[in-house]
Structures are given as C-alpha cells and as structure tokens.
Design a protein around this motif. Structure first.
Motif, PDB file in Angstrom:
ATOM      1  N   VAL A 195      -9.625  -0.896   0.460  1.00  0.00           N
ATOM      2  CA  VAL A 195      -9.313  -0.526  -0.925  1.00  0.00           C
ATOM      3  C   VAL A 195      -7.802  -0.299  -1.069  1.00  0.00           C
ATOM      4  CG1 VAL A 195      -9.716   1.172  -2.761  1.00  0.00           C
ATOM      5  CG2 VAL A 195     -11.572   0.585  -1.173  1.00  0.00           C
ATOM      6  N   LEU A 196      -7.249   0.458  -0.133  1.00  0.00           N
ATOM      7  CA  LEU A 196      -5.806   0.742  -0.203  1.00  0.00           C
ATOM      8  C   LEU A 196      -4.989  -0.518   0.061  1.00  0.00           C
ATOM      9  CD1 LEU A 196      -5.294   4.260   1.423  1.00  0.00           C
ATOM     10  CD2 LEU A 196      -6.230   3.607  -0.801  1.00  0.00           C
ATOM     11  N   GLU A 197      -5.454  -1.331   0.988  1.00  0.00           N
ATOM     12  CA  GLU A 197      -4.691  -2.540   1.325  1.00  0.00           C
ATOM     13  C   GLU A 197      -4.526  -3.453   0.114  1.00  0.00           C
ATOM     14  OE1 GLU A 197      -5.709  -2.473   6.115  1.00  0.00           O
ATOM     15  OE2 GLU A 197      -6.989  -3.649   4.753  1.00  0.00           O
ATOM     16  N   GLU A 198      -5.568  -3.540  -0.703  1.00  0.00           N
ATOM     17  CA  GLU A 198      -5.473  -4.372  -1.912  1.00  0.00           C
ATOM     18  C   GLU A 198      -4.458  -3.776  -2.886  1.00  0.00           C
ATOM     19  OE1 GLU A 198      -9.132  -4.875  -4.078  1.00  0.00           O
ATOM     20  OE2 GLU A 198      -8.333  -6.570  -5.247  1.00  0.00           O
ATOM     21  N   VAL A 199      -4.530  -2.431  -3.044  1.00  0.00           N
ATOM     22  CA  VAL A 199      -3.579  -1.762  -3.949  1.00  0.00           C
ATOM     23  C   VAL A 199      -2.149  -1.941  -3.448  1.00  0.00           C
ATOM     24  CG1 VAL A 199      -2.829   0.468  -4.877  1.00  0.00           C
ATOM     25  CG2 VAL A 199      -5.282  -0.073  -4.746  1.00  0.00           C
ATOM     26  N   ILE A 200      -1.966  -1.726  -2.163  1.00  0.00           N
ATOM     27  CA  ILE A 200      -0.615  -1.838  -1.586  1.00  0.00           C
ATOM     28  C   ILE A 200      -0.079  -3.251  -1.806  1.00  0.00           C
ATOM     29  CG2 ILE A 200       0.714  -1.810   0.577  1.00  0.00           C
ATOM     30  CD1 ILE A 200      -1.460   0.328   1.568  1.00  0.00           C
ATOM     31  N   HIS A 201      -0.923  -4.249  -1.529  1.00  0.00           N
ATOM     32  CA  HIS A 201      -0.516  -5.641  -1.684  1.00  0.00           C
ATOM     33  C   HIS A 201      -0.101  -5.946  -3.125  1.00  0.00           C
ATOM     34  CE1 HIS A 201      -0.415  -9.958  -0.933  1.00  0.00           C
ATOM     35  NE2 HIS A 201      -1.093 -10.110  -2.069  1.00  0.00           N
ATOM     36  N   GLU A 202      -0.948  -5.528  -4.058  1.00  0.00           N
ATOM     37  CA  GLU A 202      -0.669  -5.827  -5.473  1.00  0.00           C
ATOM     38  C   GLU A 202       0.561  -5.059  -5.972  1.00  0.00           C
ATOM     39  OE1 GLU A 202      -2.119  -8.128  -7.499  1.00  0.00           O
ATOM     40  OE2 GLU A 202      -3.080  -8.748  -5.615  1.00  0.00           O
ATOM     41  N   ALA A 203       0.696  -3.813  -5.543  1.00  0.00           N
ATOM     42  CA  ALA A 203       1.853  -3.020  -5.981  1.00  0.00           C
ATOM     43  C   ALA A 203       3.154  -3.628  -5.441  1.00  0.00           C
ATOM     44  CB  ALA A 203       1.705  -1.569  -5.527  1.00  0.00           C
ATOM     45  N   LYS A 204       3.114  -4.075  -4.180  1.00  0.00           N
ATOM     46  CA  LYS A 204       4.311  -4.720  -3.608  1.00  0.00           C
ATOM     47  C   LYS A 204       4.601  -6.033  -4.339  1.00  0.00           C
ATOM     48  CE  LYS A 204       6.671  -3.374  -1.180  1.00  0.00           C
ATOM     49  NZ  LYS A 204       7.755  -2.399  -1.526  1.00  0.00           N
ATOM     50  N   GLU A 205       3.543  -6.783  -4.653  1.00  0.00           N
ATOM     51  CA  GLU A 205       3.716  -8.039  -5.422  1.00  0.00           C
ATOM     52  C   GLU A 205       4.404  -7.777  -6.761  1.00  0.00           C
ATOM     53  OE1 GLU A 205       2.457 -11.568  -5.061  1.00  0.00           O
ATOM     54  OE2 GLU A 205       2.886 -10.848  -3.033  1.00  0.00           O
ATOM     55  N   ALA A 206       4.042  -6.612  -7.333  1.00  0.00           N
ATOM     56  CA  ALA A 206       4.634  -6.245  -8.626  1.00  0.00           C
ATOM     57  C   ALA A 206       6.018  -5.616  -8.465  1.00  0.00           C
ATOM     58  CB  ALA A 206       3.691  -5.279  -9.354  1.00  0.00           C
ATOM     59  N   GLY A 207       6.503  -5.595  -7.225  1.00  0.00           N
ATOM     60  CA  GLY A 207       7.863  -5.095  -6.988  1.00  0.00           C
ATOM     61  C   GLY A 207       8.000  -3.578  -6.958  1.00  0.00           C
ATOM     62  N   LYS A 208       6.894  -2.884  -6.698  1.00  0.00           N
ATOM     63  CA  LYS A 208       6.937  -1.425  -6.707  1.00  0.00           C
ATOM     64  C   LYS A 208       7.114  -0.855  -5.301  1.00  0.00           C
ATOM     65  CE  LYS A 208       6.065  -1.866 -11.039  1.00  0.00           C
ATOM     66  NZ  LYS A 208       7.249  -1.875 -11.932  1.00  0.00           N
ATOM     67  N   HIS A 209       7.708   0.322  -5.270  1.00  0.00           N
ATOM     68  CA  HIS A 209       7.792   1.092  -4.030  1.00  0.00           C
ATOM     69  C   HIS A 209       6.399   1.660  -3.751  1.00  0.00           C
ATOM     70  CE1 HIS A 209      10.104   3.616  -1.132  1.00  0.00           C
ATOM     71  NE2 HIS A 209       9.053   4.406  -1.265  1.00  0.00           N
ATOM     72  N   VAL A 210       5.970   1.622  -2.504  1.00  0.00           N
ATOM     73  CA  VAL A 210       4.647   2.184  -2.188  1.00  0.00           C
ATOM     74  C   VAL A 210       4.752   3.239  -1.081  1.00  0.00           C
ATOM     75  CG1 VAL A 210       2.267   1.737  -1.490  1.00  0.00           C
ATOM     76  CG2 VAL A 210       3.495   0.044  -2.863  1.00  0.00           C
ATOM     77  N   THR A 211       4.229   4.412  -1.384  1.00  0.00           N
ATOM     78  CA  THR A 211       4.171   5.496  -0.410  1.00  0.00           C
ATOM     79  C   THR A 211       2.723   5.736  -0.013  1.00  0.00           C
ATOM     80  OG1 THR A 211       6.119   6.586  -1.336  1.00  0.00           O
ATOM     81  CG2 THR A 211       4.628   7.973  -0.052  1.00  0.00           C
ATOM     82  N   GLY A 212       2.494   5.914   1.266  1.00  0.00           N
ATOM     83  CA  GLY A 212       1.146   6.252   1.733  1.00  0.00           C
ATOM     84  C   GLY A 212       1.050   7.732   2.062  1.00  0.00           C
ATOM     85  N   TYR A 213       0.254   8.458   1.284  1.00  0.00           N
ATOM     86  CA  TYR A 213      -0.021   9.856   1.615  1.00  0.00           C
ATOM     87  C   TYR A 213      -1.087   9.902   2.700  1.00  0.00           C
ATOM     88  CZ  TYR A 213       2.149  12.097  -2.509  1.00  0.00           C
ATOM     89  OH  TYR A 213       3.012  12.582  -3.455  1.00  0.00           O
ATOM     90  N   VAL A 214      -0.810  10.626   3.757  1.00  0.00           N
ATOM     91  CA  VAL A 214      -1.826  10.868   4.773  1.00  0.00           C
ATOM     92  C   VAL A 214      -2.093  12.373   4.798  1.00  0.00           C
ATOM     93  CG1 VAL A 214      -2.486  10.566   7.184  1.00  0.00           C
ATOM     94  CG2 VAL A 214      -0.955   8.900   6.084  1.00  0.00           C
ATOM     95  N   SER A 215      -3.320  12.747   4.457  1.00  0.00           N
ATOM     96  CA  SER A 215      -3.673  14.175   4.346  1.00  0.00           C
ATOM     97  C   SER A 215      -4.147  14.736   5.674  1.00  0.00           C
ATOM     98  CB  SER A 215      -4.795  14.367   3.328  1.00  0.00           C
ATOM     99  OG  SER A 215      -4.406  13.880   2.078  1.00  0.00           O
ATOM    100  N   THR A 216      -4.221  16.055   5.719  1.00  0.00           N
ATOM    101  CA  THR A 216      -4.779  16.815   6.857  1.00  0.00           C
ATOM    102  C   THR A 216      -4.212  16.337   8.199  1.00  0.00           C
ATOM    103  OG1 THR A 216      -6.723  15.375   7.061  1.00  0.00           O
ATOM    104  CG2 THR A 216      -6.959  17.317   5.648  1.00  0.00           C
ATOM    105  N   VAL A 217      -2.910  16.189   8.277  1.00  0.00           N
ATOM    106  CA  VAL A 217      -2.318  15.667   9.519  1.00  0.00           C
ATOM    107  C   VAL A 217      -2.246  16.723  10.624  1.00  0.00           C
ATOM    108  CG1 VAL A 217      -0.976  13.889   8.344  1.00  0.00           C
ATOM    109  CG2 VAL A 217       0.101  16.102   8.823  1.00  0.00           C
ATOM    110  N   PHE A 218      -2.409  17.996  10.254  1.00  0.00           N
ATOM    111  CA  PHE A 218      -2.401  19.054  11.282  1.00  0.00           C
ATOM    112  C   PHE A 218      -3.811  19.625  11.484  1.00  0.00           C
ATOM    113  CE2 PHE A 218       1.908  19.211   9.353  1.00  0.00           C
ATOM    114  CZ  PHE A 218       2.641  18.902  10.483  1.00  0.00           C
TER     115      PHE A 218
END
Lengths: 301, 301
Positions: free
Chosen positions: A124-147
């Motif tokens: 799901v995220l990979e599709e969003v990331i791909h499309e957002a990059k195609e549209a020329g947008k900066h993409v940040t990945g939030y990773v929760s509960t890292v501790f």
C-alpha cells in the motif's frame, strides 16, 4: 559521538499530529489562520493535516479545504499524512509539497493503528510512495514505535532497520523515527542510532519524540550528539496518539527552540511568532498546553 | 566526558524547596505522614524543612515540630535549611543529621534572597558551618543562580568558583549548585562543570535543577556525562522560588527516577512508594503537580 550541527531543522507537526487527538472541533478558518501564523515564524516544514479517512480522525475532516485555503509561503514545505492512494489523490488536489506515509515497526501497533500486518502494509505504501515521487513530491516515511510498543514492549532495532530499509528501497526521501509512546531514555537513543547510522546517512533521519515521561528534550540532545539535525515537534506540546494508550503529545516546538537557541544552534525560527501561534491555539482550544517554555512566557505577560 | 556512574543519589527536597512556595497550609500531621512515606521509599536524604524565620517562609513555620515528630529511618539523612545561628539552634533541638546553608553566586539575587551582600553573608554562614560541624553534622552549601540570575543575567563561572571555594574552606562537606530559575541548557552545564571539576572532585558536587523551561532532565543527563552522581529533586516537581520571579519547581523526583531506571542506574528507590508519596501530596494540595511521569501513572490508575 561529538559536537552537534550548527543548523537544526524543525518540522512542525502540530496541525496534524497535535490536532488529530483533540476531541473538540477547531474551525477550518481557525486552522488556516493558525497555520498561516506558523508559516510566518520561519519554520521550513509544516505538516498541515491528515488525509486519513475522517471516520478515524474526525478532528482533521477538513484536510482538503485547509490545504486549499492556507497561504503558501515559498520557503515552507507543506506536507500531509497520506494513508493510501485515495488519500494521496485528495492531497494532490488540495496541494502538498510533501507526502508522509506511515507504519509501525512493531507488528501489534501496526495492526491496531492501520488494521494491517506489516507485510500487508508495504505494498500500500509502496504504491503511494511511487505515485507521490512521480508527481514530484518529497516523501517522508514515518516509522512508529521504534523504541517501545505499548503492546509488545521493547522493539528490536533490527526490526526497525528492516522497516526502514524497505521504505528507503521504495523511494522515501527520508525517515522519521517515532518514540510514539514517549518512553525512551537516552541509552535507547544510543542503541537505535548506533545501529541506524551504520546503515544510513544521518541526513536521512528525523527523530520524532513524544514527551509522555518528560524525556524528549534529553533524547533530542542525545540525538544531536549522534549528528542528527532534524526533529519533529508540535507547537505548545499539543497532541497525543489515539492508538497508543496513555501517550502524551509530541515534544513542544517551543521547548525545542529554547534548547536550540540556548546552544547557539540556528533554526531560522522567530521565537515571538512561534509564541503567537502557540498562544492562539491555546486560546482557541481553551486549555493550557504542556510546553514549559510556553507556560513560562505566558506567566510573564 | 564519559559513561555515567552506576549509582546515583537523589536528595528529596520537596518538603523544603517544594513546599516553601505553597500558599496553602499543609498541616503538620500531613507533612509528617508525607515525609514518613518518603522515608520508606529508599531515599537516602530528605530535606525535611527550613529554619528560616516563618515571616519569610510561612508554609514551613512548623519546622521544629515536624522535625520532632517525623520517624527517623536509619538509612536516611534528615537535613534542613539553616540561615543563621538561631536557625541552627532550633534545628539541632528538633533533630537534624545535615545542615544546609545557602547563598547566591550573583550579588543581586543574594541581596534579594537574604538581604545581605555576598561578603556580608560569608561570616554568617561560616559560623553556622563551624557550629554544625562541631555538633557532628553533615553540612551542604547551596549555591544559587550558578548559571543565570533573574536580575543580572549570565553568571560568570569564576564567580561561582569563588563562592564555592570560600564555602569549602569554611568546612562544608559538599556543594549543591543551583539552576535556581531553570534557564540553563546543557552547553552551560559543560561550561560550569568544566571549570568546577578542574578545581574540586566530582563527589563534592550535587546538581540542583529547576525545570522552568523543561531542560532539567537534559541537564541532569549532561551532568552525569561529566561524572556527577548526586542530584536534588522534588517529588512531583512541587515547588518554585519566591525570590526568583517566574521560576518553576525543582525537577520532579519521579521523572529523574524514570530516567535513571531506564539507564539501568541504581538509586535504591522504590518507584511505587515514591508514587504513593507523590499522589498523597497531590491530593492534599488539591492540584496536579507538573511531573510528566506522575501524570502518566495517575492517568493509568
């Protein structure tokens, strides 16, 4: 570990991470005015809303209209939280410079937060990331509960690394590592960043601390000693996490700025304008926000 | 700078530094019960009251009776704040193991706080220190405003050093260095401790942070990296300083303990018993105390 960076970038997440947990409705006009004030403070990134379905985050049901109505300052990156392709479409229509995708590094928190397993979340995220990059947008990945995870306890840094690797492979520009429930202490920062910085350059990493136990400023200080120079924070300390029981809001932008100014670190942020934005949202919500620096300044005026 | 100590000693100053700023009267019985609960937590030092004239600190007017009535646990050092010989006499009669004398490293704060110049203060304290040592008591010298003064701004570490030298010459066993108005950031800790530790062994130094701007935990963390292993704190974050406008209370013992436990540092303190003492004073005063760890635990029960 060494000397900290001369410049630190703060991403203001109050209008999204801060507001999403509020029970009371803040009008679209008030949101727009507030975000415009934040824009005038010199902040270089503002996460202005969330395109998660309003059923889950009713406080931000007007994300599209907010995006349409806020003034766009040329030096500010306006980003929004994007859960899926439907959210991305809406966000692109409303106008974004950056898309923030999100998932957890702990299986149970991911399941509770986005109703999918970690493995089901990637495509799901990979599709969003791909499309957002195609549209020329900066993409940040939030990773929760890292501790720590509220359901599973300590999270193994190896698991965080796996999730981060996968998101970077998918094309995110950077990663925001979240102490979602605000339980970490500086030794945990050492442990996680020790591992992460062997694998990724520090420029890719943003630290995102909640302040449930009052440790966030110490953890930011510690992260800076590891060379990290980008942090998420919420004006006044507004916030919480609806899917992490007992969690308090993000560390307060005001307190982070007090620390950075005291250390002589540049941020480009005007403290007075930031106070104005903090006092505005505090008065609109009709309650004192947890920031100590804000409380101090408010007590003096 | 290096690895922190395996054991850290916390001195509980809530019954004195915390309570002295409270407008409402806490009954002697309540104070005694509260201090007894603190004694049961494993704390090794409790500053139980102040023998400053009640005209100045009415909240602690019953210092003598409190001293007479509290249970004395063999592993706890019971100390009190002593301004002069009259105060020492009363304190010795009430029973103390430790005498805390105090002065400021900034001229104006000293004048406002104790109505004497720094030079006029030394002989008063020297007599108290001498007599307390003669009586076999431990003596701690509080030095206030070691970073910033509310009237004079930045305080030169040289001036702090001069005051500390003089107090050590007079016979104090150790020094508690106070960020009285809670404005310091970790770079100031580096600057001051860099200087102090060239002149005195770290074992002589206690750090005493107020948390006005939310920096105290980061400053404690930084102090530990310099090898400091003794801190003053106040249960729940109770407190403030009547002679330092806008200052908040001491850092909360609960938050310090959360940090130390998280780092695997031993303190000998039972977290549950400490919470009991915190919830007790919170309910007696009828208001939420600022400690984030306390608020978190209270929200869960």
């Amino acid at each position: 570990m060494g000397r900290w960076s001369e410049f630190v970038q703060i991403k203001e997440v109050g209008p999204r991470d801060g507001l999403q947990n509020e029970k009371q409705w803040l009008s679209t006009s008030d949101k727009v005015h507030w975000i415009n004030t934040l824009s005038e403070s010199g902040l270089t990134e503002i996460e202005y809303s969330s395109f998660v379905h309003p059923k889950w985050v009713p406080a931000l049901a007007d994300a599209h209209e907010v995006g349409r109505r806020i003034k766009r300052y040329p030096n500010v990156r306006y980003s929004a939280l994007i859960p899926n392709m439907k959210g991305l479409e809406l966000a692109l229509d409303a106008g974004i410079d950056g898309a923030s995708v999100f998932m957890s590094s702990s299986e149970t928190h991911n399941q509770k937060n986005i109703n999918k397993s970690i493995d089901e979340t990637y495509p799901v995220l990979e599709e969003v990331i791909h499309e957002a990059k195609e549209a020329g947008k900066h993409v940040t990945g939030y990773v929760s509960t890292v501790f720590d995870c509220p359901y599973e306890g300590k999270v193994n840094p190896e698991q965080v690394l796996r999730v981060c690797d996968r998101l970077l492979d998918a094309g995110v520009d950077d990663l925001s590592l979240g102490d979602t429930i605000g339980t970490a202490v500086p030794a945990q920062v050492d442990q996680l960043l020790g591992k992460m910085l062997k694998n990724f350059p520090g420029e890719k990493l943003i630290m995102h601390f909640h302040d449930t136990r009052g440790m966030a400023i110490a953890n930011i200080m510690r992260s800076m000693e590891h060379g990290i120079a980008r942090f998420d924070s919420s004006i006044g300390g507004l916030g919480g996490c609806p899917f992490a029981p007992g969690a308090a809001g993000n560390v307060a932008t005001n307190d982070v700025l007090y620390l950075l100014n005291g250390l002589g670190i540049k941020t480009g942020i005007d403290e007075n304008k930031l106070q104005e934005a903090a006092l505005y949202i505090q008065s609109k919500l009709g309650k004192s926000l947890p920031s100590k620096s804000l409380a101090y300044v408010a007590s003096q005026s």
